[in-house]
Design a protein around this motif. Structure first.
Motif, mmCIF file in Angstrom:
data_model
loop_
_atom_site.group_PDB
_atom_site.id
_atom_site.type_symbol
_atom_site.label_atom_id
_atom_site.label_comp_id
_atom_site.label_asym_id
_atom_site.label_seq_id
_atom_site.Cartn_x
_atom_site.Cartn_y
_atom_site.Cartn_z
ATOM 1 N N PRO A 1 77.764 -83.889 29.850
ATOM 2 C CA PRO A 1 78.073 -82.469 29.678
ATOM 3 C C PRO A 1 79.125 -81.996 30.677
ATOM 4 N N VAL A 2 80.031 -81.176 30.183
ATOM 5 C CA VAL A 2 81.073 -80.603 31.048
ATOM 6 C C VAL A 2 80.521 -79.341 31.695
ATOM 7 N N PRO A 3 80.526 -79.276 33.039
ATOM 8 C CA PRO A 3 79.985 -78.076 33.692
ATOM 9 C C PRO A 3 80.776 -76.828 33.327
ATOM 10 N N VAL A 4 80.065 -75.730 33.175
ATOM 11 C CA VAL A 4 80.686 -74.460 32.858
ATOM 12 C C VAL A 4 81.266 -73.861 34.135
ATOM 13 N N LEU A 5 82.519 -73.444 34.075
ATOM 14 C CA LEU A 5 83.156 -72.805 35.225
ATOM 15 C C LEU A 5 82.618 -71.392 35.374
ATOM 16 N N ARG A 6 82.198 -71.043 36.585
ATOM 17 C CA ARG A 6 81.634 -69.722 36.855
ATOM 18 C C ARG A 6 82.543 -68.986 37.839
ATOM 19 N N THR A 7 82.965 -67.790 37.446
ATOM 20 C CA THR A 7 83.844 -67.011 38.314
ATOM 21 C C THR A 7 83.323 -65.590 38.472
ATOM 22 N N VAL A 8 83.531 -65.047 39.663
ATOM 23 C CA VAL A 8 83.201 -63.651 39.941
ATOM 24 C C VAL A 8 84.501 -62.902 40.179
ATOM 25 N N GLN A 9 84.693 -61.808 39.435
ATOM 26 C CA GLN A 9 85.856 -60.940 39.601
ATOM 27 C C GLN A 9 85.412 -59.719 40.396
ATOM 28 N N ARG B 1 79.435 -60.568 32.472
ATOM 29 C CA ARG B 1 78.246 -59.918 33.022
ATOM 30 C C ARG B 1 78.721 -58.964 34.103
ATOM 31 N N PHE B 2 78.180 -57.756 34.133
ATOM 32 C CA PHE B 2 78.590 -56.782 35.136
ATOM 33 C C PHE B 2 77.462 -56.563 36.129
ATOM 34 N N THR B 3 77.853 -56.461 37.404
ATOM 35 C CA THR B 3 76.884 -56.127 38.449
ATOM 36 C C THR B 3 77.532 -55.128 39.402
ATOM 37 N N PRO B 4 76.781 -54.132 39.860
ATOM 38 C CA PRO B 4 77.349 -53.160 40.814
ATOM 39 C C PRO B 4 77.801 -53.842 42.095
ATOM 40 N N ALA C 1 77.233 -53.384 45.188
ATOM 41 C CA ALA C 1 76.418 -53.326 46.404
ATOM 42 C C ALA C 1 76.525 -54.661 47.133
ATOM 43 N N VAL C 2 76.404 -54.634 48.453
ATOM 44 C CA VAL C 2 76.588 -55.846 49.248
ATOM 45 C C VAL C 2 75.657 -56.960 48.792
ATOM 46 N N SER C 3 74.389 -56.637 48.580
ATOM 47 C CA SER C 3 73.427 -57.668 48.185
ATOM 48 C C SER C 3 73.764 -58.248 46.813
ATOM 49 N N ALA C 4 74.173 -57.400 45.878
ATOM 50 C CA ALA C 4 74.518 -57.870 44.536
ATOM 51 C C ALA C 4 75.769 -58.737 44.576
ATOM 52 N N LEU C 5 76.751 -58.354 45.396
ATOM 53 C CA LEU C 5 77.970 -59.133 45.516
ATOM 54 C C LEU C 5 77.675 -60.509 46.110
ATOM 55 N N ARG C 6 76.854 -60.558 47.147
ATOM 56 C CA ARG C 6 76.510 -61.839 47.767
ATOM 57 C C ARG C 6 75.764 -62.733 46.780
ATOM 58 N N ALA C 7 74.864 -62.158 46.040
ATOM 59 C CA ALA C 7 74.102 -62.946 45.068
ATOM 60 C C ALA C 7 75.016 -63.501 43.982
ATOM 61 N N ALA C 8 75.947 -62.677 43.509
ATOM 62 C CA ALA C 8 76.871 -63.133 42.474
ATOM 63 C C ALA C 8 77.764 -64.251 43.002
ATOM 64 N N CYS C 9 78.249 -64.083 44.224
ATOM 65 C CA CYS C 9 79.135 -65.085 44.812
ATOM 66 C C CYS C 9 78.412 -66.397 45.082
ATOM 67 N N PHE C 10 77.110 -66.329 45.321
ATOM 68 C CA PHE C 10 76.313 -67.526 45.608
ATOM 69 C C PHE C 10 76.344 -68.491 44.424
ATOM 70 N N ARG D 1 82.235 -68.607 32.406
ATOM 71 C CA ARG D 1 81.177 -67.624 32.645
ATOM 72 C C ARG D 1 81.693 -66.624 33.683
ATOM 73 N N VAL D 2 81.874 -65.390 33.264
ATOM 74 C CA VAL D 2 82.526 -64.364 34.092
ATOM 75 C C VAL D 2 81.520 -63.303 34.511
ATOM 76 N N THR D 3 81.497 -63.013 35.799
ATOM 77 C CA THR D 3 80.752 -61.874 36.334
ATOM 78 C C THR D 3 81.739 -60.927 36.988
ATOM 79 N N VAL D 4 81.665 -59.664 36.632
ATOM 80 C CA VAL D 4 82.512 -58.648 37.250
ATOM 81 C C VAL D 4 81.652 -57.824 38.195
ATOM 82 N N CYS D 5 82.093 -57.700 39.423
ATOM 83 C CA CYS D 5 81.372 -56.927 40.431
ATOM 84 C C CYS D 5 82.264 -55.778 40.873
ATOM 85 N N GLY D 6 81.831 -54.551 40.591
ATOM 86 C CA GLY D 6 82.664 -53.403 40.920
ATOM 87 C C GLY D 6 81.864 -52.121 40.902
ATOM 88 N N PRO D 7 82.503 -50.988 41.185
ATOM 89 C CA PRO D 7 81.814 -49.698 41.121
ATOM 90 C C PRO D 7 81.220 -49.471 39.728
#
Length: 377
Positions: free
Chosen positions: A7-15, A60-63, A65-74, A39-45
């Protein structure tokens, strides 16, 4: 005995967005990347999700907030921040992690003051790659210490037609825009001009947030001189921001032929009906107004700053920043010369064909992601 395919791993990016600026670009990227299996996650206001509908683009959108941004980046393989402030937030969230950071500089020019300088230096050095929307921004990133800075033009999504939505706060290319100014027929142009009060007078338009770098104080100085023209042109400014009260006071006190329209979602429709577009900014990287004006064939007068000359070429009238007299004369000259306006309209459309498409932009960004993730394998 046949072996199962690996299986080819899915690329995951946070914008990462630092505000509404860059939202249209991120929406375009999210659409293109998701369509290519990323797989795209957007983190913004929170308000940017309502404005640009990133989830509707397949992300996927996430606010932000510092904790949400860190979790998404993880969970990310690549983090892509848009703007210097977003880059700083992303760099802090990635502290101690071996996840490559890409930072796009496609907003304002170099900051003023020691704090801005330190911020730019930190972000430039923290990024694995800095993508500049203009050659001027690439040069700035290198000056600030970027290890790898590259030109990556930002394509503005095609604007909506007369019934569509296009941008916010006087910007272009929001979620759901499609089509082009060609769908705005003469009847709709007449309707727009009647709504604005420019049926039998020239219509000038400026679009963008009401902040100092946009040069609106100089633009109002120029508008004083247009009072002597017959017929007197009407200047409309689509945008909102902290300078509104100051500009409104000047317009009233000096009786200037100017209307502040505030936040408009139909900026492209207004632009299509205008005789001349005006960009008086102190700095621009890859101006959405300039791109839409040339694409639509609306003659453009703009300041020769930042990435504007590179973007516009000979398809617009370029003037020095801060000289209201030269700006006023350039606009007046266009209004008095229909043949020149026609030549610029054709030149603008031709120039627009030389710019990268949204697909080109997505492909370049994806190649950067692949390059960075391949280094980690």
């Amino acid at each position: 005995m046949s072996s199962s395919p690996v299986p080819v791993p899915v690329l995951r990016t946070v914008q990462v967005l630092g505000g509404a600026s860059g939202g249209a670009h991120v929406r375009s990227l999210a659409t293109g990347l998701a369509a290519r299996g990323v797989r795209v996650t957007v983190c913004g206001p929170v308000e940017t999700e309502g404005e640009y509908d990133f989830t509707g683009a397949g992300a996927r959108f996430t606010p932000d907030a510092v904790s949400a941004l860190r979790a998404a980046c993880f969970e990310a393989d690549v983090v892509h921040a848009h703007g210097v402030r977003a880059g700083m937030r992303a760099a802090l969230a990635l502290r101690g992690r071996r996840v490559p950071l890409v930072v796009s500089w496609h907003g304002g020019g170099p900051g003023s003051g020691r704090l801005s300088l330190l911020l730019e230096r930190h972000v430039a050095r923290a990024a694995a790659i800095v993508l500049g929307a203009s050659s001027a921004q690439v040069d700035l990133a290198r000056l600030r210490g970027a290890r790898d800075a590259r030109l990556a033009a930002v394509a503005v999504p095609a604007a909506a037609g007369p019934s569509g939505s296009s941008g916010s706060a006087g910007s272009f290319g929001s979620a759901g825009s499609s089509g082009s100014a060609g769908s705005s027929d003469a009847a709709d142009h007449g309707k727009v001009r009647a709504e604005l009060g420019a049926v039998e007078r020239p219509l000038l338009i400026a679009v963008g947030s009401l902040v100092p770098r946009r040069g609106y104080s100089v633009l109002l100085d120029a508008a004083r001189e247009w009072r002597n023209l017959d017929p007197m042109p009407l200047l409309v400014i689509a945008g909102e921001g902290p300078m509104r009260a100051e500009l409104a006071r000047r317009i009233q006190a000096e009786r200037l032929p100017v209307r502040l329209l505030g936040q408009r979602r139909d900026a492209a429709r207004l632009l299509a009906a205008a005789d001349v577009a005006v960009l008086p900014s102190r700095w621009e990287a890859r101006s959405p107004l300039a791109q839409e004006a040339l694409r639509m064939g609306v003659p453009l007068v703009a300041t020769a700053v930042g990435g504007v000359p590179e973007l516009v070429g000979a398809a617009g009238v370029l003037v020095p920043y801060g000289d209201a007299g030269v700006l006023a004369a350039a606009v007046a000259g266009l209004l008095a010369d229909p043949a020149l306006r026609g030549e610029l309209a054709m030149a603008g459309r031709a120039q627009a064909l030389t710019w990268p498409s949204e697909d080109d932009t997505v492909a370049q960004v994806l190649s950067v992601y692949d390059e960075l993730t391949s280094r980690r394998r």
